[in-house]
Design a protein around this motif. Sequence first.
Motif, PDB file in Angstrom:
ATOM      1  N   TYR A  44       0.743  -1.093  -0.163  1.00  0.00           N
ATOM      2  CA  TYR A  44      -0.083   0.055   0.089  1.00  0.00           C
ATOM      3  C   TYR A  44       1.029   1.362   0.050  1.00  0.00           C
ATOM      4  O   TYR A  44       0.751   2.091  -0.723  1.00  0.00           O
ATOM      5  N   ASN A  45       2.013   1.332   0.788  1.00  0.00           N
ATOM      6  CA  ASN A  45       2.793   2.485   0.692  1.00  0.00           C
ATOM      7  C   ASN A  45       3.552   2.599  -0.486  1.00  0.00           C
ATOM      8  O   ASN A  45       3.733   3.804  -0.926  1.00  0.00           O
ATOM      9  N   GLN A  46       3.498   1.592  -1.246  1.00  0.00           N
ATOM     10  CA  GLN A  46       4.216   1.505  -2.446  1.00  0.00           C
ATOM     11  C   GLN A  46       3.417   2.123  -3.380  1.00  0.00           C
ATOM     12  O   GLN A  46       3.791   2.931  -4.427  1.00  0.00           O
ATOM     13  N   LEU A  47       2.291   1.537  -3.363  1.00  0.00           N
ATOM     14  CA  LEU A  47       1.035   2.306  -4.171  1.00  0.00           C
ATOM     15  C   LEU A  47       0.941   3.721  -3.955  1.00  0.00           C
ATOM     16  O   LEU A  47       0.852   4.811  -5.203  1.00  0.00           O
ATOM     17  N   LEU A  48       0.878   4.200  -2.757  1.00  0.00           N
ATOM     18  CA  LEU A  48       0.875   5.626  -2.633  1.00  0.00           C
ATOM     19  C   LEU A  48       1.876   6.320  -3.084  1.00  0.00           C
ATOM     20  O   LEU A  48       1.941   7.463  -3.604  1.00  0.00           O
ATOM     21  N   PHE A  49       2.949   5.668  -2.722  1.00  0.00           N
ATOM     22  CA  PHE A  49       4.488   6.404  -3.488  1.00  0.00           C
ATOM     23  C   PHE A  49       4.264   6.734  -5.113  1.00  0.00           C
ATOM     24  O   PHE A  49       4.523   7.698  -5.538  1.00  0.00           O
ATOM     25  N   VAL A  50       3.732   5.820  -5.576  1.00  0.00           N
ATOM     26  CA  VAL A  50       3.537   5.703  -7.094  1.00  0.00           C
ATOM     27  C   VAL A  50       2.754   6.803  -7.607  1.00  0.00           C
ATOM     28  O   VAL A  50       3.014   7.757  -8.464  1.00  0.00           O
ATOM     29  N   TYR A  51       1.588   6.801  -6.846  1.00  0.00           N
ATOM     30  CA  TYR A  51       0.576   7.974  -7.111  1.00  0.00           C
ATOM     31  C   TYR A  51       1.047   9.453  -6.778  1.00  0.00           C
ATOM     32  O   TYR A  51       0.732  10.368  -7.381  1.00  0.00           O
ATOM     33  N   GLN A  52       1.991   9.579  -5.677  1.00  0.00           N
ATOM     34  CA  GLN A  52       2.537  10.838  -5.187  1.00  0.00           C
ATOM     35  C   GLN A  52       3.795  11.302  -6.012  1.00  0.00           C
ATOM     36  O   GLN A  52       4.103  12.377  -6.069  1.00  0.00           O
TER      37      GLN A  52
ATOM     38  N   LEU B 475     -29.212  16.831   2.806  1.00  0.00           N
ATOM     39  CA  LEU B 475     -27.614  16.607   2.448  1.00  0.00           C
ATOM     40  C   LEU B 475     -27.634  15.344   1.394  1.00  0.00           C
ATOM     41  O   LEU B 475     -28.238  14.415   1.788  1.00  0.00           O
ATOM     42  N   THR B 476     -26.790  15.646   0.493  1.00  0.00           N
ATOM     43  CA  THR B 476     -26.131  14.315  -0.242  1.00  0.00           C
ATOM     44  C   THR B 476     -25.380  13.564   0.626  1.00  0.00           C
ATOM     45  O   THR B 476     -25.183  13.616   1.714  1.00  0.00           O
ATOM     46  N   ASP B 477     -25.146  12.187  -0.240  1.00  0.00           N
ATOM     47  CA  ASP B 477     -24.406  11.446   0.652  1.00  0.00           C
ATOM     48  C   ASP B 477     -22.937  11.727   1.065  1.00  0.00           C
ATOM     49  O   ASP B 477     -22.384  12.620   0.668  1.00  0.00           O
ATOM     50  N   LYS B 478     -22.571  10.876   1.933  1.00  0.00           N
ATOM     51  CA  LYS B 478     -21.463  11.246   2.787  1.00  0.00           C
ATOM     52  C   LYS B 478     -20.134  11.261   1.774  1.00  0.00           C
ATOM     53  O   LYS B 478     -20.033  10.479   1.043  1.00  0.00           O
ATOM     54  N   ALA B 479     -19.291  12.141   2.121  1.00  0.00           N
ATOM     55  CA  ALA B 479     -17.928  12.028   1.629  1.00  0.00           C
ATOM     56  C   ALA B 479     -16.988  11.043   2.300  1.00  0.00           C
ATOM     57  O   ALA B 479     -17.542  10.777   3.406  1.00  0.00           O
ATOM     58  N   TRP B 480     -16.245  10.240   1.426  1.00  0.00           N
ATOM     59  CA  TRP B 480     -15.551   9.220   2.126  1.00  0.00           C
ATOM     60  C   TRP B 480     -14.288   9.931   2.641  1.00  0.00           C
ATOM     61  O   TRP B 480     -13.522  10.533   2.264  1.00  0.00           O
ATOM     62  N   THR B 481     -14.180   9.621   3.996  1.00  0.00           N
ATOM     63  CA  THR B 481     -12.853  10.131   4.789  1.00  0.00           C
ATOM     64  C   THR B 481     -11.707   9.400   4.302  1.00  0.00           C
ATOM     65  O   THR B 481     -11.607   8.273   4.473  1.00  0.00           O
ATOM     66  N   PRO B 482     -10.799  10.119   3.593  1.00  0.00           N
ATOM     67  CA  PRO B 482      -9.483   9.273   2.993  1.00  0.00           C
ATOM     68  C   PRO B 482      -8.799   8.971   4.139  1.00  0.00           C
ATOM     69  O   PRO B 482      -8.496   9.673   5.184  1.00  0.00           O
ATOM     70  N   ASN B 483      -8.224   8.126   4.095  1.00  0.00           N
ATOM     71  CA  ASN B 483      -7.509   7.334   5.353  1.00  0.00           C
ATOM     72  C   ASN B 483      -6.197   6.728   4.531  1.00  0.00           C
ATOM     73  O   ASN B 483      -6.107   5.483   4.450  1.00  0.00           O
ATOM     74  N   GLN B 484      -5.531   7.648   4.170  1.00  0.00           N
ATOM     75  CA  GLN B 484      -4.386   7.392   3.479  1.00  0.00           C
ATOM     76  C   GLN B 484      -3.153   7.591   4.181  1.00  0.00           C
ATOM     77  O   GLN B 484      -3.034   8.583   4.988  1.00  0.00           O
ATOM     78  N   ASP B 485      -1.884   6.712   3.978  1.00  0.00           N
ATOM     79  CA  ASP B 485      -0.539   7.104   4.392  1.00  0.00           C
ATOM     80  C   ASP B 485      -0.655   7.075   6.138  1.00  0.00           C
ATOM     81  O   ASP B 485      -0.214   8.080   6.751  1.00  0.00           O
ATOM     82  N   PRO B 486      -1.304   6.060   6.626  1.00  0.00           N
ATOM     83  CA  PRO B 486      -1.524   6.082   8.201  1.00  0.00           C
ATOM     84  C   PRO B 486       0.018   5.881   8.876  1.00  0.00           C
ATOM     85  O   PRO B 486       0.437   6.433   9.867  1.00  0.00           O
ATOM     86  N   LEU B 487       0.841   5.210   7.970  1.00  0.00           N
ATOM     87  CA  LEU B 487       2.384   4.926   8.562  1.00  0.00           C
ATOM     88  C   LEU B 487       3.140   5.142   7.051  1.00  0.00           C
ATOM     89  O   LEU B 487       2.894   4.697   6.165  1.00  0.00           O
ATOM     90  N   THR B 488       4.283   5.870   7.385  1.00  0.00           N
ATOM     91  CA  THR B 488       5.296   5.853   6.530  1.00  0.00           C
ATOM     92  C   THR B 488       5.945   4.530   6.419  1.00  0.00           C
ATOM     93  O   THR B 488       6.056   3.647   7.110  1.00  0.00           O
ATOM     94  N   LEU B 489       6.681   4.112   5.482  1.00  0.00           N
ATOM     95  CA  LEU B 489       7.433   2.839   5.112  1.00  0.00           C
ATOM     96  C   LEU B 489       8.266   2.559   6.175  1.00  0.00           C
ATOM     97  O   LEU B 489       8.761   1.596   6.822  1.00  0.00           O
ATOM     98  N   GLN B 490       9.152   3.608   6.649  1.00  0.00           N
ATOM     99  CA  GLN B 490      10.031   3.421   7.835  1.00  0.00           C
ATOM    100  C   GLN B 490       9.430   3.075   9.099  1.00  0.00           C
ATOM    101  O   GLN B 490       9.878   2.224   9.740  1.00  0.00           O
TER     102      GLN B 490
END
Lengths: 265, 520
Positions: A44-52, B475-490
């Motif tokens: 998933y992290n790699q996929l995000l990296f590609v998009y970013q 109200l129109t339907d809900k927006a999807w809360t983006p839950n992206q990048d919770p943790l960096t690779l490191q």
Amino acid sequence: MIGRVLALARKELRQLFASPIAYVVGTAYVALTGIYFFQHLVSYNQLLFVYQSEGLGGGGFDQGTVPSHINVLNEVFVPAADDFGLFLLVVLPLVTMRVFAEERASGTDELLLTSGLRPFEVALAKHAVTYLFVVLLLAASAIYPAVVVSRAALGFEHLIALYVGQLCYGCAIASIGLACSSFTSSQIVAAVLGYSIPFVLLDFAWLSNAVSEPVARALGEIALLGHYGSFPRGVIELREVLYFASIAFLGWLASLTALELGRAR
Amino acid sequence: MSLLPAAGLVMILVGVASHYATRSLQGFSAFPAANVALGIALVLVGAAARARAFRGFSGAASRRVALRALAIFAAGAIAAIGLGVASRSWTARLDLTVDRLYTLSDQTRSLCAELDRSGAVAIELVFFEDALLAKDARLLVAAYGAACPRVSIRDASRSEPPAGARALYTTTATTVIACRGGVCDPVGYPSERNITAALLRLSSERSPRVFFLIGHGEVDLASESDGGYSGLAALLRDQGFDVRALVGPAAAEGPAGADVLIAAAPERDLLPEEIALLDRWLESGGRMLVLAEPGLRSNLYSDLLLRWGFDLEDGVIVDAAASPLLENPSPLNLLVHLFAPYHPVSRTLSRRTMVLMPTTRPVALARKPQPDDRLERIAFATERARVDHDLTRALAGRSPARSDAAIGEPAVAAAGSYPRGGTGAAGEASAAEARIVVIGDRDFASNRLIGALYNRDLLLNAARWLASDESRIALTDKAWTPNQDPLTLQQTVAYFYFLAFALPEALLLLGIYAWWRQRA
């Protein structure tokens, strides 16, 4: 009755954790879930990296370049939940195979049934302890997703839904394994049955070409996987919980029947 | 148990596994079939042999115990199966997703209630169970079946789509098609927004006609760039409006056939006869939505709107508490969260449902044309906002920090309703009521921002109120809360070493200790 069941349950619990098999199974499950969850997270992290990546025309989150369907739910939790279910199928028969079969092989099942305990109570205690083991397995494996949930906006409620599904699924698999163990004195046979039956029940898509559509639909209603999909997506459906509860109940009933038949002989 | 059933089970397992492994290559082939068939035969032979070897129970009492046990098992199995079959139609569920993704929004529910009340022809959602997106969409589609009495779900297969929907089944991603009578509507991506929009389109007996005024420098409805407004037209069509262009109201038809006329930020004066035509049309109960913008000069604002009670003084609203959301944060980017609580256009919006408006012209109220007319400001900037009439200075970011001309809570939108004795039939009071909504910004409806926050809701609420479609204002339907990048690779790797190795290691050490204790 409750006192007798609890006493037997405590004895079973001691026996379970006195044996290394519980620890080996727990280690294997926790390790497998950790590795696979980690792999999904890295992908998933790699996929995000590609998009970013600016090289591909992306501009980072500021530009909203990551589509909304690329998120932790779809890319990590849902596929991880499928993996976790498969690992339960792999490890649980190793735990359930000895529960009844070992007693039969050593002859202590007759001792148990003549000790004043009713077959109903014996089956209940043994099933309860095995389900408790499933709970402990899941609790240990929940650490990985909990870490991610605490960082992402997925919500702990969603994680609860995922693990309710895992618990229902795990208890169903365990009850099938316990039922198989109750009909034989060989742990190997119990294990083979404990693997085969859930595996065949997993999905009947392989039969879809050989049977008519109504039959295929009916088999689809019985298949395990078809009732599991809503939990990883954060929804607990009553009918799916009832489905897994029915399987657990039938497994318990089968163990009870095996004990009664053994007593009858 | 004899060797044969064990061997049979192994063959069944191998057969099933090999089928799954190779089905994408060659479908159901002989190897898996032979294994499964032979495995079943071995299991049956072993079971028969065991049954023949059974010596029976030792006595009548034993037989009774055995029969009772089997009867209990059979009864329990029947009860479990019966409960399973009965529960297939149960829809009780707990939606624990953060955004309640699988719980229908108020708009959808009110649409379903309206369909039920009207006794309209039922709508069928054809759901392709084997579509690529079916697993994700199933829960949402099931929610429609549970919440909407006039909506039924029909399961279909992509290999044999139903007759009415066949023409609309275009790709393997086609998951849902909505049909009513003989008419089907492609839903597109199976989201609540799209499914509800399809229900709206199918259930509308007559689509409200929206005319866009063009020819005076209005927004470009054909442009798909960030600054274009193709999204605005597409949004209205998706919601069941019939969208058309009105090339100068001085044309023969004029706006007479329109339910709503939208003047989207004209930059030039209209012809005097156009102004007169619009005036007459409004007097007869016409409905108009006007989008303004700081710096635009047109007699639409200075003549027509002033006559109908709206004073669009030229200037721009500056707010120190403005939005940091855009890439160039500026006090001109208003995050509007103050709304009139009772007006149909704004009552569903609140502090939690913000609208983003960059560079907004204040909309003040002037004298009402007639005493019975109702004018109301419906959306406001904050109490710290004020109007800077020097546009050049304001756009350059040099508005003074303080001003003697501070207004506090200048309105960014206003609405008026004007009861008029029009040509409507007796009893059609609302048809003879003119309505106007004025919003002091056009950029919030651009392609770039129309999907931001609750921008589209403000626009759709205005359009629906103007079209007398208040029942669908929600109200129109809900927006999807983006839950992206919770943790960096490191961080992921660090957590992995700590959790995926340390924990199994701890369990293994515990197991070794337990084994040592057992031996001791």
